[in-house]
Design a protein around this motif. Structure first.
Motif, PDB file in Angstrom:
ATOM      1  N   THR B 164       4.630 -28.308   3.879  1.00  0.00           N
ATOM      2  CA  THR B 164       3.473 -29.192   4.003  1.00  0.00           C
ATOM      3  C   THR B 164       3.493 -29.960   5.323  1.00  0.00           C
ATOM      4  OG1 THR B 164       3.548 -29.479   1.615  1.00  0.00           O
ATOM      5  CG2 THR B 164       2.164 -30.975   2.819  1.00  0.00           C
ATOM      6  N   PHE B 165       4.688 -30.311   5.761  1.00  0.00           N
ATOM      7  CA  PHE B 165       4.794 -31.021   7.041  1.00  0.00           C
ATOM      8  C   PHE B 165       4.187 -30.192   8.169  1.00  0.00           C
ATOM      9  CE2 PHE B 165       6.991 -32.030  10.985  1.00  0.00           C
ATOM     10  CZ  PHE B 165       6.884 -33.406  11.016  1.00  0.00           C
ATOM     11  N   LYS B 167       2.011 -27.849   7.815  1.00  0.00           N
ATOM     12  CA  LYS B 167       0.562 -27.789   7.610  1.00  0.00           C
ATOM     13  C   LYS B 167      -0.085 -29.018   8.240  1.00  0.00           C
ATOM     14  CE  LYS B 167       0.626 -24.323   4.601  1.00  0.00           C
ATOM     15  NZ  LYS B 167       0.037 -23.032   4.803  1.00  0.00           N
ATOM     16  N   GLY B 168       0.604 -30.141   8.104  1.00  0.00           N
ATOM     17  CA  GLY B 168       0.112 -31.375   8.718  1.00  0.00           C
ATOM     18  C   GLY B 168       0.063 -31.251  10.229  1.00  0.00           C
ATOM     19  N   TRP B 170      -0.306 -28.533  11.827  1.00  0.00           N
ATOM     20  CA  TRP B 170      -1.437 -27.646  12.084  1.00  0.00           C
ATOM     21  C   TRP B 170      -2.745 -28.436  12.021  1.00  0.00           C
ATOM     22  CZ3 TRP B 170      -0.621 -23.157  14.134  1.00  0.00           C
ATOM     23  CH2 TRP B 170      -1.634 -22.199  14.175  1.00  0.00           C
ATOM     24  N   ALA B 171      -2.842 -29.310  11.005  1.00  0.00           N
ATOM     25  CA  ALA B 171      -4.073 -30.082  10.814  1.00  0.00           C
ATOM     26  C   ALA B 171      -4.284 -31.090  11.937  1.00  0.00           C
ATOM     27  CB  ALA B 171      -4.012 -30.814   9.476  1.00  0.00           C
ATOM     28  N   GLU B 174      -6.957 -30.310  14.642  1.00  0.00           N
ATOM     29  CA  GLU B 174      -8.388 -30.437  14.442  1.00  0.00           C
ATOM     30  C   GLU B 174      -8.787 -31.824  13.963  1.00  0.00           C
ATOM     31  OE1 GLU B 174      -9.607 -27.227  11.927  1.00  0.00           O
ATOM     32  OE2 GLU B 174      -7.677 -27.032  10.987  1.00  0.00           O
ATOM     33  N   LYS B 175      -7.930 -32.472  13.195  1.00  0.00           N
ATOM     34  CA  LYS B 175      -8.314 -33.750  12.615  1.00  0.00           C
ATOM     35  C   LYS B 175      -7.205 -34.784  12.827  1.00  0.00           C
ATOM     36  CE  LYS B 175     -11.748 -31.811  11.569  1.00  0.00           C
ATOM     37  NZ  LYS B 175     -12.806 -31.187  10.928  1.00  0.00           N
ATOM     38  N   ARG B 177      -7.293 -38.010  13.513  1.00  0.00           N
ATOM     39  CA  ARG B 177      -7.477 -39.279  12.803  1.00  0.00           C
ATOM     40  C   ARG B 177      -7.144 -39.134  11.330  1.00  0.00           C
ATOM     41  NH1 ARG B 177     -10.762 -42.912  15.528  1.00  0.00           N
ATOM     42  NH2 ARG B 177     -11.799 -43.962  13.871  1.00  0.00           N
ATOM     43  N   LEU B 178      -7.587 -38.002  10.755  1.00  0.00           N
ATOM     44  CA  LEU B 178      -7.367 -37.776   9.332  1.00  0.00           C
ATOM     45  C   LEU B 178      -5.871 -37.766   9.029  1.00  0.00           C
ATOM     46  CD1 LEU B 178      -8.382 -37.008   6.511  1.00  0.00           C
ATOM     47  CD2 LEU B 178      -8.246 -34.631   7.209  1.00  0.00           C
ATOM     48  N   ARG B 180      -3.590 -39.260  10.521  1.00  0.00           N
ATOM     49  CA  ARG B 180      -3.052 -40.619  10.576  1.00  0.00           C
ATOM     50  C   ARG B 180      -3.437 -41.428   9.351  1.00  0.00           C
ATOM     51  NH1 ARG B 180      -3.761 -42.323  16.797  1.00  0.00           N
ATOM     52  NH2 ARG B 180      -2.374 -43.971  16.169  1.00  0.00           N
ATOM     53  N   LEU B 182      -4.080 -40.358   6.421  1.00  0.00           N
ATOM     54  CA  LEU B 182      -3.476 -39.879   5.177  1.00  0.00           C
ATOM     55  C   LEU B 182      -2.027 -40.337   5.077  1.00  0.00           C
ATOM     56  CD1 LEU B 182      -4.845 -36.255   4.777  1.00  0.00           C
ATOM     57  CD2 LEU B 182      -5.421 -38.262   3.439  1.00  0.00           C
ATOM     58  N   GLY B 183      -1.567 -41.035   6.095  1.00  0.00           N
ATOM     59  CA  GLY B 183      -0.221 -41.588   6.046  1.00  0.00           C
ATOM     60  C   GLY B 183       0.846 -40.622   6.512  1.00  0.00           C
ATOM     61  N   PRO B 185       3.379 -39.072   9.293  1.00  0.00           N
ATOM     62  CA  PRO B 185       4.064 -39.715  10.421  1.00  0.00           C
ATOM     63  C   PRO B 185       3.669 -39.077  11.754  1.00  0.00           C
ATOM     64  CG  PRO B 185       5.551 -38.241   9.288  1.00  0.00           C
ATOM     65  CD  PRO B 185       4.276 -38.207   8.526  1.00  0.00           C
TER      66      PRO B 185
END
Lengths: 259, 292
Positions: B164-165, B167-168, B170-171, B174-175, B177-178, B180, B182-183, B185
């Protein structure tokens, strides 16, 4: 009933869940918020309204730490969080829904939800996910669909469920029904209500333009004009019957607004 | 036919190196959305650190390699912490970051040329032994390159699929702000991105340097190879980067067969231009809805 006075936010009576006092914030040289104060208490369903450019979204960004105010103090559950990072604020119980770009279209629905639960403990992850899927049942069939393929209403529901994965005590929502059909908009509000009832959300602060639906939902209203708090009321229901009373704020200039 | 087969084998070996470069460059390009030119500096830094450790301090090669890779990783992370992150906090645009990155690259190349000289430095002397499989010949170093390259890429692929990290990360591209709000790091994720990117750069650099040596000016070539592979394959697809690297390597080795090695750059940038003209999202990327 304790509430912030408009002109001088120093007089906060009683204990509030989140309070922001005398916030000045600007983007570069353009100042957006002028001594804005807001206080959110438990059981609040606070509606933040105002014309475009009044600083509603900016205020939420300040509360969550995306924008650092030049002046002002923010307290959450009695602690001064002014210098905290966004991550620290989020993990300590503030949930924030972005106005747009609030899901990752390239990842599947399941991956998006897991991303929302990134900072919670591994052993509760599955339970949380199941709880969320109980509320947003239609996401169950779409767990492996790429989130970019969801419709507008589904996206917004996914975005809200991502925020709820952390079980925030305070939920800050920036136009959750923007761009949705009236039907989808009211179902989003239903979901938020439900979240407050069963998911442990203690208070909600929402920026919303769709007053017809949201005034019914709210139990407190704050009008922001030109970066200043122009009006605060505990009876938003009045404006449902007499919308002209609220509208008068929208047509006033910021300087005249401090009634 | 044998020649073609041999060139295909060479292509696969080269593709493993190009994949490392593509993953290294692509990680930063995808998750930060800016063109990390200093990737070329990390590339030469790692190999020169190994040379320094072995020749000046007299460590054995294996220890030197570990220290060299570590220096490369630390260097890459420091570039972010000392230059990119402060610039981004002052909301600098990607143009500013690009120029800053170019500055770091030029600084490193000149520093290294000043200390070590401009000529090619050799890490392993002599002619390496080679194996023959029927008509095909593959050198020992090529085998190592191929195995190490594909191993690293495969392991990494499994990690990004499960974690998942990642994936974050990767995210984040594109996003931002999102991620950040979503909490997640955010700053730590940047550290990981630059560390991994530098690790891939260092690994590719060493695998090449052990074979043919290194000079201070190969960094740009490495950077461009990685960048073209990523852009040709499609920025949003991990396996697209690998496919891009593979395509580049095979076509280059076909160009060697038909013309000469001097036309490799023509092939590289020919593919880039054709891709950008006809499929700017990358050869393998699907067409997305506009709302995304």
């Amino acid at each position: 009933m304790c509430w912030v006075t408009r002109k001088c936010g120093k007089f906060i009576l009683g204990f509030s869940m989140l309070s922001a006092v005398n916030i000045d914030a600007s983007y570069g040289r353009k100042q957006v918020l002028f001594r804005a104060s807001i206080s959110i208490e438990e059981q609040d369903r606070l509606l933040l309204v105002g014309p475009n450019g009044a600083g509603k979204s900016t205020l939420l960004q300040v509360l969550v730490g995306l924008l650092v105010p030049s002046v002002g103090k923010i307290e959450f559950s009695g602690r001064n969080i002014s210098s905290w990072s966004t991550r620290k604020r989020i993990t300590s119980g503030i949930g924030y829904l972005l106005q747009s770009e609030n899901i990752v279209p390239g990842l599947s629905v399941r991956e998006n939800i897991l991303l929302g639960g990134y900072s919670i403990k591994r052993n509760v992850l599955a339970t949380r996910q199941a709880e969320i899927l109980d509320v947003f049942g239609f996401l169950k069939d779409k767990l492996d669909v790429r989130a970019g393929l969801l419709s507008g209403g589904e996206r917004q529901a996914l975005a809200i469920s991502m925020v709820l994965m952390q079980r925030p005590r305070l939920l800050l929502l920036d136009e959750p029904s923007a761009g949705l059909s009236p039907k989808a908009a009211s179902s989003v509000l239903e979901n938020i209500k439900h979240a407050q009832d069963v998911m442990g959300v203690k208070a909600v602060c929402m920026v919303e333009h769709n007053l017809k639906v949201s005034l019914k939902w709210a139990n407190k209203i704050v009008v922001l004009i030109g970066g200043k708090v122009a009006h605060v009321s505990d009876e938003p229901g009045i404006y449902l019957k007499q919308p002209q009373k609220l509208e008068k704020y929208f047509f006033k200039k910021a300087s005249e607004a401090e009634v | 036919m044998t020649l073609l087969l041999q060139l295909l084998v060479n292509g696969i070996v080269t593709a493993s190196l190009y994949s490392l470069l593509a993953v290294g460059f692509g990680l930063v390009y995808r998750s930060m959305r800016f063109f990390h030119i200093a990737f070329g500096a990390v590339y030469i830094l790692a190999s020169y650190a190994v040379i320094l450790m072995r020749d000046t301090f007299g460590f054995p090669l294996s220890v030197s390699i570990i220290i060299g890779l570590t220096i490369g990783v630390v260097g890459g992370v420091l570039m972010d912490r000392l230059v990119y992150l402060p610039l981004e906090k002052r909301s600098a645009g990607s143009g500013v970051l690009l120029v800053a990155s170019l500055g770091i690259y030029i600084l490193f190349v000149n520093l290294i040329a000043l200390i070590f000289g401009n000529e090619v430095k050799i890490l392993s002397a002599g002619i390496a032994p080679s194996y023959t499989f029927g008509p095909l010949i593959i050198s020992r170093m090529q085998t190592v390159q191929c195995l190490m390259g594909w191993l690293l890429v495969t392991v990494f692929w499994f990690i990004i699929r499960r974690n998942t990290f990642m994936k974050g990360v990767w995210a984040m591209g594109e996003k931002q702000r999102l991620v950040r709000v979503l909490g997640l790091p955010y700053e730590f994720m940047r550290v990981v991105v630059f560390a991994l990117s530098s690790l891939f750069a260092g690994a590719a650099s060493l695998l090449v340097a052990l074979d043919v040596g290194i000079d201070p000016h190969v960094g740009m070539q490495a950077l461009l190879t990685g960048a073209v592979a990523v852009i040709v394959g499609g920025v949003d697809l991990f396996w697209g980067w690998i496919a891009g690297a593979f395509l580049l390597a095979v076509l280059q080795s076909l160009a060697v067969w038909q013309f000469s090695a001097r036309w490799n750059d023509l092939v590289t940038f020919g593919i880039l231009i054709i891709t950008l003209l006809f499929r700017p999202q990358g050869l393998f990327a699907p067409i997305r809805r506009r709302e995304e």
